[in-house]
Design a protein around this motif. Structure first.
Motif, PDB file in Angstrom:
ATOM      1  N   PHE A   1       0.861  -1.310  -0.047  1.00 52.34           N
ATOM      2  CA  PHE A   1      -0.091  -0.063   0.066  1.00 52.34           C
ATOM      3  C   PHE A   1       0.708   1.277  -0.017  1.00 52.34           C
ATOM      4  N   GLY A   2       1.888   1.282   0.163  1.00 52.95           N
ATOM      5  CA  GLY A   2       2.967   2.402   0.244  1.00 52.95           C
ATOM      6  C   GLY A   2       2.884   3.294   1.451  1.00 52.95           C
ATOM      7  N   SER A   3       1.670   3.689   2.282  1.00 53.20           N
ATOM      8  CA  SER A   3       1.542   4.587   3.194  1.00 53.20           C
ATOM      9  C   SER A   3       0.135   4.492   3.733  1.00 53.20           C
ATOM     10  N   LYS A   4       0.126   5.028   4.853  1.00 54.02           N
ATOM     11  CA  LYS A   4      -1.195   4.796   5.586  1.00 54.02           C
ATOM     12  C   LYS A   4      -2.479   5.460   5.009  1.00 54.02           C
ATOM     13  N   GLU A   5      -2.095   6.758   4.174  1.00 54.99           N
ATOM     14  CA  GLU A   5      -3.058   7.348   3.485  1.00 54.99           C
ATOM     15  C   GLU A   5      -3.373   6.350   2.314  1.00 54.99           C
ATOM     16  N   ALA A   6      -2.346   5.893   1.633  1.00 59.32           N
ATOM     17  CA  ALA A   6      -3.113   5.069   0.406  1.00 59.32           C
ATOM     18  C   ALA A   6      -3.803   3.848   1.044  1.00 59.32           C
ATOM     19  N   LEU A   7      -3.270   3.295   2.025  1.00 61.57           N
ATOM     20  CA  LEU A   7      -4.134   2.320   2.620  1.00 61.57           C
ATOM     21  C   LEU A   7      -5.744   2.758   3.106  1.00 61.57           C
ATOM     22  N   ARG A   8      -5.607   3.929   3.573  1.00 62.03           N
ATOM     23  CA  ARG A   8      -7.105   4.476   3.775  1.00 62.03           C
ATOM     24  C   ARG A   8      -7.935   4.523   2.598  1.00 62.03           C
ATOM     25  N   ASP A   9      -7.306   4.866   1.540  1.00 62.62           N
ATOM     26  CA  ASP A   9      -7.869   5.143   0.113  1.00 62.62           C
ATOM     27  C   ASP A   9      -8.410   3.845  -0.179  1.00 62.62           C
ATOM     28  N   ALA A  10      -7.627   2.750  -0.050  1.00 66.10           N
ATOM     29  CA  ALA A  10      -7.993   1.316  -0.344  1.00 66.10           C
ATOM     30  C   ALA A  10      -9.175   0.736   0.481  1.00 66.10           C
ATOM     31  N   VAL A  11      -9.038   1.100   1.675  1.00 66.98           N
ATOM     32  CA  VAL A  11     -10.299   0.768   2.582  1.00 66.98           C
ATOM     33  C   VAL A  11     -11.482   1.597   2.250  1.00 66.98           C
ATOM     34  N   ASP A  12     -11.343   2.761   1.769  1.00 68.06           N
ATOM     35  CA  ASP A  12     -12.577   3.666   1.447  1.00 68.06           C
ATOM     36  C   ASP A  12     -13.157   3.003   0.078  1.00 68.06           C
ATOM     37  N   ALA A  13     -12.593   2.534  -0.725  1.00 65.51           N
ATOM     38  CA  ALA A  13     -12.782   2.109  -2.143  1.00 65.51           C
ATOM     39  C   ALA A  13     -13.476   0.677  -1.796  1.00 65.51           C
ATOM     40  N   TYR A  14     -12.981  -0.100  -0.858  1.00 65.49           N
ATOM     41  CA  TYR A  14     -13.444  -1.438  -0.606  1.00 65.49           C
ATOM     42  C   TYR A  14     -14.753  -1.176   0.135  1.00 65.49           C
ATOM     43  N   VAL A  15     -14.979  -0.425   0.991  1.00 63.21           N
ATOM     44  CA  VAL A  15     -16.177  -0.126   1.784  1.00 63.21           C
ATOM     45  C   VAL A  15     -17.098   0.293   0.814  1.00 63.21           C
ATOM     46  N   MET A  16     -17.003   1.215  -0.234  1.00 55.19           N
ATOM     47  CA  MET A  16     -17.864   1.713  -1.196  1.00 55.19           C
ATOM     48  C   MET A  16     -18.312   0.625  -2.143  1.00 55.19           C
ATOM     49  N   ASP A  17     -17.428  -0.252  -2.480  1.00 56.53           N
ATOM     50  CA  ASP A  17     -17.797  -1.365  -3.326  1.00 56.53           C
ATOM     51  C   ASP A  17     -18.738  -2.195  -2.932  1.00 56.53           C
ATOM     52  N   GLU A  18     -18.391  -2.544  -1.569  1.00 56.42           N
ATOM     53  CA  GLU A  18     -19.248  -3.631  -0.717  1.00 56.42           C
ATOM     54  C   GLU A  18     -20.811  -2.905  -0.641  1.00 56.42           C
ATOM     55  N   ILE A  19     -20.676  -1.589  -0.383  1.00 55.36           N
ATOM     56  CA  ILE A  19     -22.002  -1.019  -0.244  1.00 55.36           C
ATOM     57  C   ILE A  19     -22.827  -0.992  -1.502  1.00 55.36           C
ATOM     58  N   ARG A  20     -22.131  -0.769  -2.633  1.00 53.22           N
ATOM     59  CA  ARG A  20     -22.701  -0.581  -3.706  1.00 53.22           C
ATOM     60  C   ARG A  20     -23.136  -2.172  -4.096  1.00 53.22           C
ATOM     61  N   ARG A  21     -22.383  -2.941  -4.112  1.00 48.43           N
ATOM     62  CA  ARG A  21     -22.690  -4.443  -4.334  1.00 48.43           C
ATOM     63  C   ARG A  21     -24.093  -4.731  -3.610  1.00 48.43           C
ATOM     64  N   THR A  22     -24.279  -4.489  -2.371  1.00 45.13           N
ATOM     65  CA  THR A  22     -25.235  -4.756  -1.553  1.00 45.13           C
ATOM     66  C   THR A  22     -26.615  -4.068  -2.103  1.00 45.13           C
ATOM     67  N   ASN A  23     -26.267  -2.710  -2.370  1.00 42.31           N
ATOM     68  CA  ASN A  23     -27.415  -1.833  -2.986  1.00 42.31           C
ATOM     69  C   ASN A  23     -27.900  -2.367  -4.277  1.00 42.31           C
ATOM     70  N   ASP A  24     -26.725  -3.046  -5.058  1.00 40.53           N
ATOM     71  CA  ASP A  24     -27.603  -3.745  -6.098  1.00 40.53           C
ATOM     72  C   ASP A  24     -28.282  -5.078  -5.849  1.00 40.53           C
ATOM     73  N   ASP A  25     -27.742  -5.705  -4.986  1.00 40.27           N
ATOM     74  CA  ASP A  25     -28.592  -6.980  -4.621  1.00 40.27           C
ATOM     75  C   ASP A  25     -29.898  -6.477  -4.065  1.00 40.27           C
ATOM     76  N   VAL A  26     -30.083  -5.618  -3.240  1.00 44.11           N
ATOM     77  CA  VAL A  26     -31.369  -5.451  -2.645  1.00 44.11           C
ATOM     78  C   VAL A  26     -32.058  -4.783  -3.896  1.00 44.11           C
ATOM     79  N   THR A  27     -31.814  -3.969  -4.690  1.00 41.87           N
ATOM     80  CA  THR A  27     -32.419  -3.502  -5.750  1.00 41.87           C
ATOM     81  C   THR A  27     -32.889  -4.704  -6.516  1.00 41.87           C
ATOM     82  N   ALA A  28     -32.106  -5.457  -6.960  1.00 41.70           N
ATOM     83  CA  ALA A  28     -32.509  -6.707  -7.570  1.00 41.70           C
ATOM     84  C   ALA A  28     -33.473  -7.742  -6.789  1.00 41.70           C
ATOM     85  N   ALA A  29     -33.412  -7.724  -5.726  1.00 42.95           N
ATOM     86  CA  ALA A  29     -34.150  -8.545  -4.808  1.00 42.95           C
ATOM     87  C   ALA A  29     -35.745  -7.997  -4.658  1.00 42.95           C
ATOM     88  N   SER A  30     -35.643  -6.584  -4.590  1.00 45.49           N
ATOM     89  CA  SER A  30     -37.072  -5.911  -4.318  1.00 45.49           C
ATOM     90  C   SER A  30     -37.865  -5.985  -5.590  1.00 45.49           C
TER      91      SER A  30
END
Length: 213
Positions: free
Chosen positions: A49-78
């Motif tokens: 990751f290079g730095s703590k800041e870059a690691l936070r960016d990676a975590v941010d991206a991961y969190v948002m990707d997972e929330i988007r995936r859940t949102n897409d799943d819920v949209t399809a399920a509804s």
């Protein structure tokens, strides 16, 4: 092709960072403590990751990707009537805690994340408007942003809500209690549309033209 062990180590580091950023905040979490929790060396963490800041960016991206995936799943399920079975609320709890800590600490990246969450919520509001029998009195963007703020307020006020309810709201029992209460709130408005119209007229006798979008 990437080394599978490297991918595993990268995922462990990212998960450890998510946990520590949520528990103690970005400023207090250290490269060394995150590496120790992930079971890797600080050098390997920096390699990935290079730095703590870059690691936070990676975590941010991961969190948002997972929330988007859940949102897409819920949209399809509804759309197929399987809404309830589509939400793994236990899996979402670490993300709730992470977002709450970022809001509390005033993270430099939380503004972008909030905007993305509000945009997703606005899509839900717009879809709900399609089935309304009355004409919305405010635009979808405003309502989407307010819904987002209210939902994020729950983990942000974790300590106080848990005290008042007598149960940790991020535990299985507490989360179930909150989820059922939120469903009740969303499905049974506190006031009728007629009373809302009266209040709106009293507050704004000459409102701007109302738009459904």
């Amino acid at each position: 092709m990437p080394d599978p062990d490297d991918l595993t180590a990268r995922a462990r580091i990212r998960q450890a960072a998510l946990t520590q950023f949520a528990d103690v905040g970005f400023q207090k979490a250290t490269i060394r403590s995150i590496a120790a929790e992930a079971g890797v060396s600080p050098g390997l963490l920096r390699h990935h990751f290079g730095s703590k800041e870059a690691l936070r960016d990676a975590v941010d991206a991961y969190v948002m990707d997972e929330i988007r995936r859940t949102n897409d799943d819920v949209t399809a399920a509804s759309a197929t009537g399987t809404f309830g079975a589509s939400v793994d609320r236990e899996a979402l709890r670490p993300f709730q805690r992470y977002l709450a800590r970022a809001l509390l600490d005033g993270s430099s990246t939380i503004a972008t994340m909030f905007d993305q969450l509000a945009a997703m919520t606005t899509q839900w509001v717009a879809a709900a408007d399609e089935t309304r029998t009355d004409r919305p009195g405010t635009d979808t963007h405003t309502r989407g942003a307010l819904y987002t703020a209210m939902v994020l307020g729950i983990p942000l006020l974790h300590e106080h809500l848990s005290r008042v309810l007598g149960v940790d709201i991020l535990s299985d029992d507490g989360d179930r209690r909150v989820a059922l209460a939120m469903l009740e709130i969303y499905s049974h408005p506190l006031i009728s549309t007629e009373l809302a119209e009266q209040a709106r007229a009293a507050l704004y006798p000459d409102p701007p033209s109302r738009s459904a979008r």
